[in-house]
Design an enzyme around this catalytic site. Structure first.
Site, PDB file in Angstrom:
ATOM      1  N   ILE A 118       0.834  -1.204   0.000  1.00  0.00           N
ATOM      2  CA  ILE A 118       0.000   0.000   0.000  1.00  0.00           C
ATOM      3  C   ILE A 118       0.869   1.256   0.000  1.00  0.00           C
ATOM      4  O   ILE A 118       0.623   2.198  -0.759  1.00  0.00           O
ATOM      5  CB  ILE A 118      -0.947   0.017   1.222  1.00  0.00           C
ATOM      6  CG1 ILE A 118      -1.827  -1.239   1.236  1.00  0.00           C
ATOM      7  CG2 ILE A 118      -1.814   1.280   1.202  1.00  0.00           C
ATOM      8  CD1 ILE A 118      -2.665  -1.446  -0.003  1.00  0.00           C
ATOM      9  N   GLU A 123       8.551  -2.940   3.841  1.00  0.00           N
ATOM     10  CA  GLU A 123       8.503  -4.071   2.918  1.00  0.00           C
ATOM     11  C   GLU A 123       8.876  -3.627   1.501  1.00  0.00           C
ATOM     12  O   GLU A 123       9.575  -4.341   0.775  1.00  0.00           O
ATOM     13  CB  GLU A 123       7.104  -4.703   2.924  1.00  0.00           C
ATOM     14  CG  GLU A 123       6.634  -5.162   4.284  1.00  0.00           C
ATOM     15  CD  GLU A 123       7.485  -6.296   4.843  1.00  0.00           C
ATOM     16  OE1 GLU A 123       7.871  -7.192   4.071  1.00  0.00           O
ATOM     17  OE2 GLU A 123       7.755  -6.283   6.066  1.00  0.00           O
ATOM     18  N   HIS A 187      -2.054  -0.612   8.229  1.00  0.00           N
ATOM     19  CA  HIS A 187      -1.133  -1.358   9.098  1.00  0.00           C
ATOM     20  C   HIS A 187      -0.298  -0.408   9.953  1.00  0.00           C
ATOM     21  O   HIS A 187      -0.316  -0.466  11.168  1.00  0.00           O
ATOM     22  CB  HIS A 187      -0.225  -2.258   8.266  1.00  0.00           C
ATOM     23  CG  HIS A 187       0.597  -3.202   9.093  1.00  0.00           C
ATOM     24  ND1 HIS A 187       1.739  -2.809   9.769  1.00  0.00           N
ATOM     25  CD2 HIS A 187       0.433  -4.516   9.368  1.00  0.00           C
ATOM     26  CE1 HIS A 187       2.248  -3.841  10.411  1.00  0.00           C
ATOM     27  NE2 HIS A 187       1.476  -4.896  10.188  1.00  0.00           N
ATOM     28  N   LEU A 245      -4.186  -4.704   1.450  1.00  0.00           N
ATOM     29  CA  LEU A 245      -4.390  -5.523   0.259  1.00  0.00           C
ATOM     30  C   LEU A 245      -5.321  -6.685   0.528  1.00  0.00           C
ATOM     31  O   LEU A 245      -6.219  -6.977  -0.269  1.00  0.00           O
ATOM     32  CB  LEU A 245      -3.037  -6.056  -0.241  1.00  0.00           C
ATOM     33  CG  LEU A 245      -3.088  -7.012  -1.436  1.00  0.00           C
ATOM     34  CD1 LEU A 245      -3.464  -6.267  -2.701  1.00  0.00           C
ATOM     35  CD2 LEU A 245      -1.756  -7.735  -1.600  1.00  0.00           C
ATOM     36  N   VAL A 246      -5.125  -7.368   1.669  1.00  0.00           N
ATOM     37  CA  VAL A 246      -5.906  -8.566   1.985  1.00  0.00           C
ATOM     38  C   VAL A 246      -6.662  -8.373   3.290  1.00  0.00           C
ATOM     39  O   VAL A 246      -6.284  -7.563   4.130  1.00  0.00           O
ATOM     40  CB  VAL A 246      -4.996  -9.818   2.090  1.00  0.00           C
ATOM     41  CG1 VAL A 246      -4.226 -10.047   0.807  1.00  0.00           C
ATOM     42  CG2 VAL A 246      -4.032  -9.699   3.283  1.00  0.00           C
ATOM     43  N   HIS A 250      -5.002  -9.123  10.534  1.00  0.00           N
ATOM     44  CA  HIS A 250      -5.295  -7.802  11.110  1.00  0.00           C
ATOM     45  C   HIS A 250      -6.772  -7.447  10.946  1.00  0.00           C
ATOM     46  O   HIS A 250      -7.401  -6.933  11.879  1.00  0.00           O
ATOM     47  CB  HIS A 250      -4.418  -6.731  10.455  1.00  0.00           C
ATOM     48  CG  HIS A 250      -3.013  -6.729  10.941  1.00  0.00           C
ATOM     49  ND1 HIS A 250      -2.673  -6.521  12.257  1.00  0.00           N
ATOM     50  CD2 HIS A 250      -1.833  -6.924  10.283  1.00  0.00           C
ATOM     51  CE1 HIS A 250      -1.358  -6.574  12.406  1.00  0.00           C
ATOM     52  NE2 HIS A 250      -0.832  -6.830  11.218  1.00  0.00           N
TER      53      HIS A 250
END
Length: 310
Positions: A118, A123, A187, A245-246, A250
């Site tokens: 995102i 990452e 996140h 994204l998924v 979380h």
């Protein structure tokens, strides 16, 4: 005369074996244009099979349809998720390094690395570092890194990725009354890229998206701060959505779980009615199109003069 023949034979043998010994090193240094092209789709990953199919796999399938000349490959950046999938399901997912090493070994000459992250956080930096090392080593004829959902902000003639994301998210919003709000859960973390979430909140406000708020699980903006705004704007009902994204751990637990400190229960305790939307952004076809466009933009970079990249 015999000594002369022996000398000539020795020279010939040295020449032959000398040339043979050079071949592997030359091949390693210059891959050559084999015409083989790949798009490596890199995400954090998930251990939830259903959301993986609905998001990551769906985007990969769209990539395959949009770019038939490219082979589509998958990689995850989360070593924990890779380990869990291997132990639980016997499924082997490559890291970004492993996937790129395989592409090199298989003789691919052009590689597009498209992250499904995102923001340009920790990452994304992992992927960027590997791509830069391979680029410096001339491991491929060409390798280019795409950008995550949130990157450019409309400055210096660049597209406004934040506004594009805001418009894409409209597809999944329910109809709302004036006293109802959308709360997006990101996140977050300690990486400077966490500032993307606050920037997204500001962009939403600037673009006139009333009562749409962003908070993060592990950073700023916080859910506490969002609750203050909800009360100030007399909001009575909230729809929680993953800004991820998924819809994995979380979303299932931190956002919509039954624990006392889940976002759902914290909002309920604060007096709000709460609905939860358990679908990752990767299910949104508009978001999928953004990833496709970012891949197109990355491919277009190959024809441009070399410049400093992100």
């Amino acid at each position: 005369m015999k000594n002369i023949y022996s000398f000539i034979t020795t020279l010939c043998l040295l020449a032959v074996f000398g040339c043979v010994s050079l071949i592997p090193s030359l091949a390693a240094a210059a891959p050559g244009n084999t015409g083989k092209k790949a798009i490596l789709v890199v995400s954090f990953g998930t251990t939830y099979p259903e959301t993986m199919k609905a998001t990551i796999e769906a985007i990969e399938n769209k990539m395959a349809a949009e770019f038939p000349d490219y082979e589509i490959r998958r990689a995850f950046t989360s070593r924990i998720i890779i380990k869990k999938l291997a132990e639980r399901d016997g499924v082997k997912i490559d890291t970004e390094e492993e996937a790129l090493a395989k592409l090199k070994a298989e003789g691919f000459s052009e590689v597009i690395v498209q992250p499904l992250h995102i923001s340009a956080g920790e990452e994304f930096d992992m992927v960027k570092d590997v791509v830069r090392r391979l680029e410096a080593a001339n491991a491929f004829d060409s390798i280019v890194l795409g950008r995550p959902i949130l990157y450019y902000m409309g400055q210096a003639g660049k597209i406004d990725d934040y506004l594009a994301a805001a418009k894409a998210l409209e597809l999944q919003y329910p109809k709302r009354k004036n006293n109802e709000a959308i709360v997006l859960m990101g996140h977050g973390g300690v990486h400077p890229g966490n500032s993307s979430y606050a920037a997204m909140q500001q962009r939403l406000s600037d673009a006139g998206y009333k009562n749409v708020y962003v908070y993060t699980v592990e950073g700023y903006p916080s859910l506490t701060g969002v609750i203050t705004k909800l009360k100030a704007n007399k909001v009575k009902k909230v729809t929680l959505m993953p800004f991820m994204l998924v819809a994995g751990d979380h979303a299932t637990n931190d956002m919509a779980g039954d624990e006392k400190d889940s976002a759902k229960n914290v909002l309920l305790a604060a007096g709000f009615k709460v609905n939860t939307y358990l679908h990752g952004m990767g299910e949104n076809v508009n978001i999928q199109e953004i990833y496709v466009q970012h891949t197109k933009d990355a491919i277009a970079e190959l024809s441009k003069p070399k410049t400093k990249k992100h």
